[in-house]
Design a protein around this motif. Structure first.
Motif, short mmCIF file in Angstrom:
data_model
loop_
_atom_site.label_atom_id
_atom_site.label_comp_id
_atom_site.label_asym_id
_atom_site.label_seq_id
_atom_site.Cartn_x
_atom_site.Cartn_y
_atom_site.Cartn_z
N ALA A 1 0.83 -1.21 0.00
CA ALA A 1 0.00 0.00 0.00
C ALA A 1 0.86 1.25 0.00
O ALA A 1 0.57 2.23 -0.70
CB ALA A 1 -0.93 0.00 1.21
N LEU A 2 1.95 1.22 0.76
CA LEU A 2 2.85 2.37 0.81
C LEU A 2 3.57 2.56 -0.53
O LEU A 2 3.76 3.70 -0.98
CB LEU A 2 3.86 2.20 1.94
CG LEU A 2 4.70 3.43 2.29
CD1 LEU A 2 3.81 4.57 2.78
CD2 LEU A 2 5.73 3.07 3.37
N MET A 3 3.95 1.47 -1.17
CA MET A 3 4.58 1.57 -2.49
C MET A 3 3.61 2.18 -3.50
O MET A 3 3.99 3.05 -4.30
CB MET A 3 5.05 0.19 -2.97
CG MET A 3 6.31 -0.29 -2.28
SD MET A 3 7.07 -1.73 -3.08
CE MET A 3 5.91 -3.01 -2.61
N LYS A 4 2.37 1.74 -3.45
CA LYS A 4 1.37 2.28 -4.37
C LYS A 4 1.17 3.76 -4.12
O LYS A 4 1.08 4.57 -5.06
CB LYS A 4 0.05 1.52 -4.21
CG LYS A 4 -0.98 1.80 -5.30
CD LYS A 4 -2.17 0.88 -5.15
CE LYS A 4 -3.21 1.15 -6.24
NZ LYS A 4 -2.73 0.70 -7.56
N GLN A 5 1.12 4.14 -2.86
CA GLN A 5 0.95 5.53 -2.48
C GLN A 5 2.11 6.39 -2.98
O GLN A 5 1.94 7.58 -3.26
CB GLN A 5 0.84 5.61 -0.96
CG GLN A 5 0.46 6.98 -0.41
CD GLN A 5 0.38 6.94 1.11
OE1 GLN A 5 1.40 6.94 1.79
NE2 GLN A 5 -0.84 6.88 1.63
N ASN A 6 3.30 5.78 -3.12
CA ASN A 6 4.49 6.50 -3.54
C ASN A 6 4.82 6.32 -5.02
O ASN A 6 5.94 6.58 -5.45
CB ASN A 6 5.69 6.07 -2.69
CG ASN A 6 5.69 6.73 -1.32
OD1 ASN A 6 6.25 7.80 -1.15
ND2 ASN A 6 5.05 6.08 -0.36
N GLY A 7 3.83 5.85 -5.80
CA GLY A 7 3.99 5.83 -7.24
C GLY A 7 4.68 4.63 -7.83
O GLY A 7 4.99 4.61 -9.03
#
Length: 311
Positions: free
Chosen positions: A242-248
Motif C-alpha cells: 500500500a505504501l509503495m502504491k501511495q508512492n507511485g
C-alpha cells in the motif's frame, strides 16, 4: 488502517517468510482479508533451546501437517522450507541427530526448499551445518533460503554467498534473506535472490523498502514479514504494498516483489507455481485434521466467505 489497505484491494500477496506457528487464527483471518493468499514458513528456533531430536521431529511434522491445514481454513496456501537453523546448529550433538531426520521431511508435500539456514554468530559449527545442508539441497534439487546474521551482516552475507558458490550451487537457486541497504547491491550483482524482512526496529522498514524498490527496481527482490513470537507484524507485506502504491510504484512492480518473484524463486521445487493462485481455496472450517478443528465450542464455521478488508 482499513482505508490504507483499501488502495490494494484485489491484489494478491505471498509472505515468503513468516512463522505462523507463532501466530493466532486472528492473524490468519486478518492476513486473508488483506489479500495474502499464500505463506511460506521456514523452520526456525522456538525462542529457547530444544533438548531432543523428537522435538524437532514433531515441529517439522507440524509444518507439513497441522499448520498447513490451519492456513487452508482461512483460504491461505501454506508452504515451508525445512532445515536446521543456524542458532541451534551450535548444539552439535543434537545437530547431528537433526541432520539424520531432515531427509524424511524435505520431500513432503508443500516443502519448497531447505531453510532457513546460514549464520547467526558465524561459528565453525554454523558453517559446518550450513555446508551440510547446502549439499542436502543439491541432492534434492531444492532452493535454499539463507538467514543472514543480525550482527556483522555484510560479512556474513558475503560469506554465505561465497560458500554456496563453492558448493557449486547456482545463485538462482538461493534466496538471501534479511537484506538491507548494505548488502543488496552485492546480492543482486552476484545473481542471488534478495529477500527483505519488514520487521520493527531490527531489520527493514516499510519506507526504506519503498526506496530500495525505487532505486534497484523489482527484479529478484521479494518482501516478507518474518512475523514470529516477537514484536512483529503479519500484515507487513500488504502494508508495504500500500505504501509503495501511495508512492507511485507501479502495480506490476508491486506484484513482482510481493508475489511473483518469490513464486519463481521457489518454483524449482515443483511444489509451487503462479497457476496455484488462479482460483481461491474453498474455505470450509467444518473440516478436521486428525480429529482437530480450528473451531472451539459452539463457534460457527466460516464457509466460502468472500475475502474483505476488516472494517
Amino acid at each position: 488502517m482499513s482505508s490504507f489497505l483499501e488502495s490494494i484491494r484485489g491484489m494478491k500477496f505471498f509472505d515468503m517468510h513468516v512463522h505462523m506457528i507463532s501466530r493466532t487464527t486472528d492473524d490468519y483471518q486478518a492476513m486473508a482479508d488483506a489479500g495474502i493468499v499464500a505463506v511460506l514458513e521456514p523452520a526456525f528456533w522456538l525462542g529457547q533451546p530444544r533438548t531432543g531430536v523428537d522435538s524437532f521431529r514433531d515441529y517439522y511434522a507440524s509444518l507439513v501437517g497441522w499448520e498447513r491445514f490451519r492456513a487452508s481454513q482461512f483460504g491461505i496456501r501454506h508452504y515451508c522450507t525445512m532445515g536446521l537453523n543456524s542458532k541451534e546448529a551450535n548444539q552439535e550433538a543434537l545437530a547431528e541427530q537433526v541432520m539424520e531426520i531432515l531427509p524424511l521431511f524435505i520431500y513432503k508435500e508443500g516443502v519448497v526448499g531447505i531453510g532457513e539456514i546460514g549464520f547467526d554468530d558465524q561459528t565453525p559449527a554454523e558453517e559446518k551445518y550450513y555446508r551440510a545442508q547446502l549439499e542436502l539441497a543439491k541432492e534434492a534439487n531444492l532452493p535454499v533460503q539463507v538467514h543472514t546474521p543480525h550482527r556483522d551482516k555484510k560479512r556474513g552475507t558475503t560469506r554465505s554467498m561465497d560458500i554456496a558458490i563453492e558448493h557449486g550451487i547456482d545463485p538462482g537457486m538461493v534466496i538471501i534473506d534479511h537484506n538491507n541497504e548494505e548488502t543488496v547491491r552485492e546480492v543482486l550483482d552476484r545473481g542471488f535472490w534478495a529477500g527483505f524482512t519488514i520487521y520493527p526496529f531490527t531489520k527493514m522498514g516499510n519506507e526504506r523498502m519503498v526506496e530500495i524498490v525505487r532505486q534497484y527496481g523489482p527484479d529478484r527482490i521479494m518482501i516478507n514479514s518474518a512475523a514470529d513470537w516477537g514484536i512483529s507484524d503479519p500484515l507487513a507485506v500488504p502494508k508495504t504494498a500500500a505504501l509503495m502504491k501511495q508512492n507511485g510504484i507501479s502495480d506490476e512492480a508491486i506484484r513482482l516483489v510481493t508475489l511473483e518473484n518469490a513464486v519463481t524463486a521457489f518454483a524449482p521445487s515443483g511444489q509451487i507455481s503462479l497457476s496455484d493462485f488462479d482460483q481461491p481455496l474453498t474455505i470450509d472450517q467444518s473440516q478436521r485434521f486428525n480429529g482437530s478443528s480450528v473451531l472451539r465450542g459452539g463457534q460457527a464455521p466460516r464457509i466460502d466467505k468472500d475475502s474483505t478488508i476488516i472494517k
